[in-house]
Every structure is written in structure tokens, then in C-alpha cells.
Write a protein that holds these residues in place. Structure first.
Motif, PDB file in Angstrom:
ATOM      1  N   GLU A   1       0.563  -0.556   0.090  1.00  0.00           N
ATOM      2  CA  GLU A   1      -0.303   0.009  -0.427  1.00  0.00           C
ATOM      3  C   GLU A   1       1.252   1.435  -0.646  1.00  0.00           C
ATOM      4  O   GLU A   1       0.495   2.726  -0.190  1.00  0.00           O
ATOM      5  N   LEU A   2       2.137   0.712   0.162  1.00  0.00           N
ATOM      6  CA  LEU A   2       3.368   2.389   0.262  1.00  0.00           C
ATOM      7  C   LEU A   2       4.185   2.063  -0.768  1.00  0.00           C
ATOM      8  O   LEU A   2       4.355   1.157  -1.345  1.00  0.00           O
ATOM      9  N   ASP A   3       4.556   3.197  -0.936  1.00  0.00           N
ATOM     10  CA  ASP A   3       5.964   3.268  -2.127  1.00  0.00           C
ATOM     11  C   ASP A   3       6.944   3.164  -1.767  1.00  0.00           C
ATOM     12  O   ASP A   3       7.569   2.063  -2.331  1.00  0.00           O
ATOM     13  N   LEU A   4       7.424   2.816  -0.735  1.00  0.00           N
ATOM     14  CA  LEU A   4       9.142   2.403  -0.397  1.00  0.00           C
ATOM     15  C   LEU A   4       8.757   1.250   1.672  1.00  0.00           C
ATOM     16  O   LEU A   4       7.729   2.502   2.179  1.00  0.00           O
ATOM     17  N   ILE A   5       9.597   0.416   1.857  1.00  0.00           N
ATOM     18  CA  ILE A   5       9.637   0.112   2.993  1.00  0.00           C
ATOM     19  C   ILE A   5      10.636   0.793   3.921  1.00  0.00           C
ATOM     20  O   ILE A   5      11.653   1.356   2.858  1.00  0.00           O
ATOM     21  N   GLY A   6      10.279   1.101   4.715  1.00  0.00           N
ATOM     22  CA  GLY A   6      10.934   1.816   5.289  1.00  0.00           C
ATOM     23  C   GLY A   6      11.665   0.824   6.612  1.00  0.00           C
ATOM     24  O   GLY A   6      10.722   0.534   7.639  1.00  0.00           O
ATOM     25  N   ILE A   7      12.685   0.701   7.178  1.00  0.00           N
ATOM     26  CA  ILE A   7      13.108   0.286   7.907  1.00  0.00           C
ATOM     27  C   ILE A   7      14.290   1.522   8.905  1.00  0.00           C
ATOM     28  O   ILE A   7      15.058   2.008   8.881  1.00  0.00           O
ATOM     29  N   ASP A   8      13.886   0.860  10.592  1.00  0.00           N
ATOM     30  CA  ASP A   8      14.801   1.499  11.159  1.00  0.00           C
ATOM     31  C   ASP A   8      16.304   1.123  12.009  1.00  0.00           C
ATOM     32  O   ASP A   8      15.767  -0.552  12.275  1.00  0.00           O
ATOM     33  N   ALA A   9      17.373   1.176  11.143  1.00  0.00           N
ATOM     34  CA  ALA A   9      18.328  -0.031  11.020  1.00  0.00           C
ATOM     35  C   ALA A   9      19.392  -0.277  12.222  1.00  0.00           C
ATOM     36  O   ALA A   9      20.912   0.152  11.844  1.00  0.00           O
ATOM     37  N   TYR A  10      18.662  -0.880  13.109  1.00  0.00           N
ATOM     38  CA  TYR A  10      19.500  -0.558  14.782  1.00  0.00           C
ATOM     39  C   TYR A  10      19.947  -2.175  14.776  1.00  0.00           C
ATOM     40  O   TYR A  10      20.048  -2.385  15.685  1.00  0.00           O
ATOM     41  N   TRP A  11      20.753  -2.914  13.678  1.00  0.00           N
ATOM     42  CA  TRP A  11      20.925  -4.620  13.911  1.00  0.00           C
ATOM     43  C   TRP A  11      21.990  -4.525  14.426  1.00  0.00           C
ATOM     44  O   TRP A  11      22.580  -3.436  14.828  1.00  0.00           O
ATOM     45  N   PRO A  12      21.924  -5.151  15.861  1.00  0.00           N
ATOM     46  CA  PRO A  12      23.861  -5.102  16.143  1.00  0.00           C
ATOM     47  C   PRO A  12      24.664  -5.529  15.906  1.00  0.00           C
ATOM     48  O   PRO A  12      24.193  -6.718  14.618  1.00  0.00           O
ATOM     49  N   LEU A  13      25.967  -5.397  15.846  1.00  0.00           N
ATOM     50  CA  LEU A  13      26.525  -5.631  14.350  1.00  0.00           C
ATOM     51  C   LEU A  13      27.924  -6.321  15.097  1.00  0.00           C
ATOM     52  O   LEU A  13      28.407  -7.624  14.325  1.00  0.00           O
ATOM     53  N   SER A  14      28.469  -6.911  16.205  1.00  0.00           N
ATOM     54  CA  SER A  14      29.406  -6.836  16.590  1.00  0.00           C
ATOM     55  C   SER A  14      29.239  -6.807  18.168  1.00  0.00           C
ATOM     56  O   SER A  14      27.685  -6.944  19.239  1.00  0.00           O
ATOM     57  N   ALA A  15      29.677  -8.445  18.409  1.00  0.00           N
ATOM     58  CA  ALA A  15      29.583  -8.910  20.254  1.00  0.00           C
ATOM     59  C   ALA A  15      30.208  -8.039  21.398  1.00  0.00           C
ATOM     60  O   ALA A  15      30.090  -7.346  22.515  1.00  0.00           O
ATOM     61  N   THR A  16      31.779  -6.989  20.775  1.00  0.00           N
ATOM     62  CA  THR A  16      32.313  -6.416  21.381  1.00  0.00           C
ATOM     63  C   THR A  16      32.772  -5.623  20.785  1.00  0.00           C
ATOM     64  O   THR A  16      32.346  -4.942  19.584  1.00  0.00           O
ATOM     65  N   ALA A  17      33.198  -4.253  21.284  1.00  0.00           N
ATOM     66  CA  ALA A  17      33.005  -3.404  20.481  1.00  0.00           C
ATOM     67  C   ALA A  17      34.329  -3.292  19.640  1.00  0.00           C
ATOM     68  O   ALA A  17      35.280  -4.165  19.669  1.00  0.00           O
ATOM     69  N   THR A  18      33.982  -2.430  18.268  1.00  0.00           N
ATOM     70  CA  THR A  18      35.020  -2.716  17.027  1.00  0.00           C
ATOM     71  C   THR A  18      35.018  -0.757  16.640  1.00  0.00           C
ATOM     72  O   THR A  18      33.802  -0.768  16.266  1.00  0.00           O
ATOM     73  N   HIS A  19      36.039  -1.102  16.494  1.00  0.00           N
ATOM     74  CA  HIS A  19      35.926  -0.075  14.843  1.00  0.00           C
ATOM     75  C   HIS A  19      36.979  -0.177  13.877  1.00  0.00           C
ATOM     76  O   HIS A  19      37.253   0.263  12.810  1.00  0.00           O
ATOM     77  N   ASP A  20      37.170  -1.671  13.021  1.00  0.00           N
ATOM     78  CA  ASP A  20      36.951  -2.705  12.370  1.00  0.00           C
ATOM     79  C   ASP A  20      36.153  -2.298  11.286  1.00  0.00           C
ATOM     80  O   ASP A  20      35.349  -3.193  11.351  1.00  0.00           O
ATOM     81  N   THR A  21      36.347  -1.514  10.122  1.00  0.00           N
ATOM     82  CA  THR A  21      35.530  -1.526   9.446  1.00  0.00           C
ATOM     83  C   THR A  21      35.149  -2.317   8.866  1.00  0.00           C
ATOM     84  O   THR A  21      33.900  -3.262   8.161  1.00  0.00           O
ATOM     85  N   ALA A  22      35.644  -3.150   8.269  1.00  0.00           N
ATOM     86  CA  ALA A  22      35.982  -3.991   7.030  1.00  0.00           C
ATOM     87  C   ALA A  22      34.860  -5.369   7.883  1.00  0.00           C
ATOM     88  O   ALA A  22      34.332  -6.192   7.706  1.00  0.00           O
ATOM     89  N   ARG A  23      35.541  -5.741   9.496  1.00  0.00           N
ATOM     90  CA  ARG A  23      34.627  -6.536  10.486  1.00  0.00           C
ATOM     91  C   ARG A  23      32.969  -5.910  10.458  1.00  0.00           C
ATOM     92  O   ARG A  23      32.220  -6.935  10.026  1.00  0.00           O
ATOM     93  N   LEU A  24      33.178  -4.637  10.432  1.00  0.00           N
ATOM     94  CA  LEU A  24      31.740  -4.597  10.661  1.00  0.00           C
ATOM     95  C   LEU A  24      30.907  -4.896   9.050  1.00  0.00           C
ATOM     96  O   LEU A  24      29.599  -5.057   8.901  1.00  0.00           O
ATOM     97  N   ARG A  25      31.791  -4.365   7.614  1.00  0.00           N
ATOM     98  CA  ARG A  25      30.734  -4.635   6.623  1.00  0.00           C
ATOM     99  C   ARG A  25      30.595  -6.637   6.312  1.00  0.00           C
ATOM    100  O   ARG A  25      29.629  -6.772   5.328  1.00  0.00           O
ATOM    101  N   ARG A  26      31.544  -7.218   7.056  1.00  0.00           N
ATOM    102  CA  ARG A  26      30.484  -8.471   6.969  1.00  0.00           C
ATOM    103  C   ARG A  26      30.058  -8.867   8.051  1.00  0.00           C
ATOM    104  O   ARG A  26      29.626  -9.786   7.588  1.00  0.00           O
TER     105      ARG A  26
END
Length: 351
Positions: A217-242
Motif C-alpha cells: 500500500e506504500l511506495d517504500l519499505i522503511g526500516i529503522d536499521a539498528y541491527w547489532p553488528l558486533s558482540a564487542t566494541a570494534t572500529h574495524d570497518t571490514a569486520r562491520l561490513r562482514r
């Protein structure tokens, strides 16, 4: 996102992502065909940032013009505004304005100022509960009465959106307790279309979107994209992309099944260590995590930009208004003045 939503979800899940750009999406698409472009979606991808309000006069603040200019300077082309009404208890059927509801006059003024600054606008009205209660828990005792009240609330803002030339409109946000009601939401959406001619979406939480029965009924699917991406703190971009890879594949398949593109109506990360473990939480730690926030911004944009089924992102959020922030700026969601802002400038071609 509501202040109550993040507090509740943090407790439950801690143990375990412009709105459209004005450019053309590139061709790779996870091996799936792109959904049929709707009447207002095309192949563009949103580059957006949300500027929420927490009081009647926020959008009248002397800081408003500076905030809009700074948002535009990141390369953003869209800004989202979030007028909010409240209900006292999750079972109530009445919605009402409070001192935290942006005045219509200030909302009209901020839309005009955004357009003057070269930004398109998405209007995304919210319904909240008091304090730390989560709007996903709204389960009215009389659904017919609640939906009647909600229809009056949302068409009020649809009229305002039409009057001010708002380019996109959200019919609801994170209302998981009632969002499975196909028939009543279909009537709400029809009522909105009677008042507003632009493209429509609904902002489902990341753990809600698969249960929404009214996407067609809508034009776009909207998602608030707050998926957890890691079990521990990380600033490894490649790990987050995976970490995004299986999510991205699921979303590509879902977009194909629903024949709609997917817009991240919200995505964001606090600048705290551990932000990627619970992106929906304001209060993960008291230790700054600018590198983790920046890596998360970079990973999301690198994972999704150019996918034809993806309609872009509207980041949560720009600065809190002066004297209104519950979280110190150095720990808050804002990317302003942090490495994450530089990520946006580089990825979006900002000044």
C-alpha cells in the motif's frame, strides 16, 4: 527512535544499521533484480539526516538555520522532522499534544527554512509514551477508537506536509503493537493519500519489518536499521561490513518479494565504545567511541550505497537543541564535529 524505545530495547537485547540521494544508483544488487521503481522512487538514494524536536519551540531556535546549513554541508540532500504526540498509557485510545510537541507554526517555518537551504524534507510524525516506555508496547484496549484518533493525528500532518511542499511522508514509526493490523492500516494509508500526494513509507523497527502486512500500500519499505553488528566494541570497518553481509542479502530478497525498495528511515550510532553492539541504545558506556561511530557509518554506506533495491538512509540524528540534550554531545548520536561527519562528507561529497 524514541528515548523510551532505546532504554527498553537496550535492557532486552544488549546480550545478543541522504534519505534518497539525488544521484543514480550503481548496478550491483546482490544478484537480485531491482524491485519495480514506484511512482516516486526511481533509482535515486536518499542522503538524509534527522533533526528531531523535543519541545514546542525547538524548530524556532536561533540554532535552526545553522543546523540546516551544517547538515547540507555534509552532502546531505534531505532532512527529516519528527513532531510527536503522546498517549498516557499503552492501552489508551487518546493521543494529545504536550509541551514536547513541536508547534505547527514552528514546523511550517523549519520546512520553509530547509527548502531555502536546498534540502528536501521527509515528515515523520511520532507517537510516544511518557518517560522510558517503548512505543512498540502500545496496545490500545479499543483498536477502533485508537485508529480513529490516529487517523486524525496523521492526516493533520499529511495536510501540513501538502501545504508546505514536503517531499516524502511517513505514516507511522515503530508501532509494533498495532502494525500487524492490515485492514486498519490500509484505511489509515488511504486517508493519508486523500490529503497528501507525495511518496509514503512506514518506519518499521529492524525486528518489526517482516511482520508488516501493508508494504504494497506504500511506495517504500522503511526500516529503522539498528541491527547489532558486533558482540564487542570494534572500529574495524571490514569486520562491520562482514556483519552487514547476511543482513544485506536478507533485505535484498525481501525487497524483491515485496516489489518495493528499502529506505533506512533511521540508522545511527552513539559515539561511545560498544556502539555497534547495541545501536538502539543511548547509554552503552561513558567512554567516547568516535572511531567506532565513524567505522559504523563507513561500513553501512560501503555496504549499501549503489544497491538498486536500497533507497538510502536518513541518519539519526543531528545535534540536540541547546540545553535539551540528555546525553553529552561527545557521547551522543550526533556525528557533528566528529570523525563520522568527515565520513559523510567524503562519501556524500560535502563541503
Amino acid at each position: 527512535m524514541s528515548r523510551g524505545t532505546v532504554a527498553t530495547m537496550a535492557a532486552v537485547l544488549l546480550a545478543v544499521t541522504g534519505c534518497m540521494t539525488d544521484g543514480t544508483a550503481r548496478g550491483h544488487d546482490d544478484g537480485t533484480r531491482a524491485p519495480r521503481p514506484g511512482p516516486a522512487t526511481g533509482t535515486s538514494q536518499m542522503r538524509g539526516i534527522t533533526l528531531p524536536s523535543w519541545s514546542r519551540t525547538d524548530y524556532d531556535s536561533p540554532a535552526a538555520g545553522r543546523y540546516l546549513r551544517d547538515i547540507r554541508a555534509t552532502g546531505a540532500r534531505w532532512v527529516t522532522f519528527t513532531p510527536t504526540w503522546y498517549q498516557k498509557r499503552r492501552t489508551d485510545t487518546a493521543l494529545h499534544r504536550t509541551e514536547e510537541t513541536a508547534r505547527d507554526t514552528s514546523l511550517r517555518r523549519i520546512v520553509r527554512r530547509a527548502h531555502s537551504a536546498g534540502l528536501k524534507v521527509m515528515l515523520k510524525p511520532h507517537v510516544d509514551l511518557p518517560g522510558d516506555a517503548d512505543r512498540a508496547e502500545i496496545r490500545p484496549r479499543d483498536r477502533d477508537a485508537w485508529f480513529g484518533t490516529y487517523r486524525r493525528f496523521i492526516t493533520h500532518y499529511a495536510d501540513l506536509a501538502a501545504d508546505t511542499g514536503v517531499e516524502q511522508f511517513a505514516v507511522g514509526t515503530e508501532l509494533a503493537g498495532v502494525s500487524g493490523d492490515h485492514a486498519r492500516w490500509t484505511r489509515v494509508i488511504k486517508a493519508v493519500r486523500d490529503h497528501y500526494d507525495g511518496p509514503l513509507t512506514y518506519a518499521a523497527n529492524y525486528d518489526e519489518y517482516e511482520g508488516i502486512p501493508f508494504w504494497k500500500e506504500l511506495d517504500l519499505i522503511g526500516i529503522d536499521a539498528y541491527w547489532p553488528l558486533s558482540a564487542t566494541a570494534t572500529h574495524d570497518t571490514a569486520r562491520l561490513r562482514r556483519a552487514w553481509e547476511p543482513i544485506r542479502k536478507e533485505l535484498a530478497a525481501y525487497a524483491r518479494r515485496e516489489d518495493r525498495r528499502i529506505l533506512f528511515t533511521e540508522a545511527g550510532y552513539v559515539s561511545q565504545q560498544g556502539a555497534t553492539t547495541a545501536p538502539y541504545a543511548w547509554d552503552i558506556s561513558r567512554r567516547t567511541g568516535n572511531a567506532e561511530q565513524a567505522a559504523a557509518y563507513r561500513a553501512l554506506l560501503e555496504s549499501f550505497t549503489g544497491r538498486r533495491w536500497w533507497a538510502g538512509v536518513c541518519w539519526w540524528m543531528w545535534d540536540d537543541w541547546p540545553d535539551s540534550g540528555e546525553t553529552p554531545a561527545e557521547l551522543a548520536y550526533t556525528p557533528h564535529g566528529k570523525p563520522a561527519e568527515e565520513v559523510l562528507r567524503k562519501k556524500w561529497g560535502g563541503r
